[in-house]
Write a protein that holds these residues in place. Structure first.
Motif: not given
Length: 256
Positions: A140, A149, A157, A190, A255
């Protein structure tokens, strides 16, 4: 309901994590599994039974070597056939200086697609129409069309995972571009953890990485913090290796 017919599946990156989880389940379902590893003993250690599973073939080699990959794409008992599916879950390892190979996924996918073209050329007409099921483990946080996210995860990230995700993005472009050669599915989990398999906790969503359309009937793309590699491998096995045609040409977002 009858079980799907046994398949031959090539695993790239099966020494741990998502790949190992999917591999264990495929072996238990009596699929013939080929695993290409730089150090086969690391994978063999996960199967300490004597003898090892008869439907597991371990091959020593590098997933960036197109020539080696070409030999692994050939069905082990019928040289005129190729494997039915490929699970691609290789990735870089973090070091004090960053990722040990910032292009590991991109280079691996380039080599795999080159090997597939070689097999088609050498095997002739029969292999020329062969389109394997390609399952590529991504992440993700790299969609071009929206946020998948939590806002709290954005700094992680963008900073700590920037290099790895840039590599995943390059890999995704190659996969999507292989539409005439493979029946592909991108797996965008995720943040991956080492947790156990669960029941009833996994949420899934679908995005078309070409158009950006999402599966509105399923409630859109789910947003979550983590998911275990064990559960991702389980999802791959159940939804891609055992069928799951609806995921062909799509990115699966999963997720908790």
């Amino acid at each position: 309901m009858s079980s799907p017919a046994p398949k031959t599946i090539l695993f790239l990156g099966a020494t741990g994590g998502v790949g190992l989880s999917a591999l264990r389940r495929a072996l238990a379902a009596n699929h013939t599994c080929i695993a290409l590893c730089r150090t086969p003993s690391k994978l063999a250690a996960h199967f300490p039974s004597d003898p090892a599973p008869s439907n597991l073939r371990l091959v020593q080699g590098n997933a960036h070597d197109a020539a080696t990959l070409a030999t692994c794409l050939v069905h082990p008992s019928d040289p005129a056939r190729l494997v039915d599916a490929v699970v691609f879950s290789i990735g870089a390892r973090p070091t004090l200086r960053g990722m040990d190979d910032p292009h590991v996924c991109e280079r691996g996918m380039e080599a795999l697609l080159a090997a597939l073209r070689t097999c088609r050329r050498e095997k002739g007409a029969a292999a020329g129409g062969f389109k394997p099921r390609l399952v590529a483990v991504s992440s993700t946080g790299i969609s071009d069309f929206g946020r998948d996210i939590p806002l709290a995860m954005v700094p992680l990230y963008r900073v700590a995972l920037h290099t790895a995700h840039r590599d995943k993005k390059a890999m995704e472009r190659l996969v999507v571009g292989s539409g005439g050669e493979t029946e592909w599915t991108l797996i965008r989990g995720s943040f991956y953890t080492s947790g156990p398999e669960t029941e009833g906790l996994v949420r899934e969503g679908m995005e078309d990485p070409v158009t950006g359309r999402v599966d509105a009937e399923g409630g859109g793309v789910p947003i979550g913090y983590t998911i275990s590699r064990e559960d991702v491998g389980k999802w791959v096995f159940e939804n891609c290796l055992q069928g799951g045609e609806k995921w062909v040409g799509k990115a699966a977002v999963i997720t908790y």
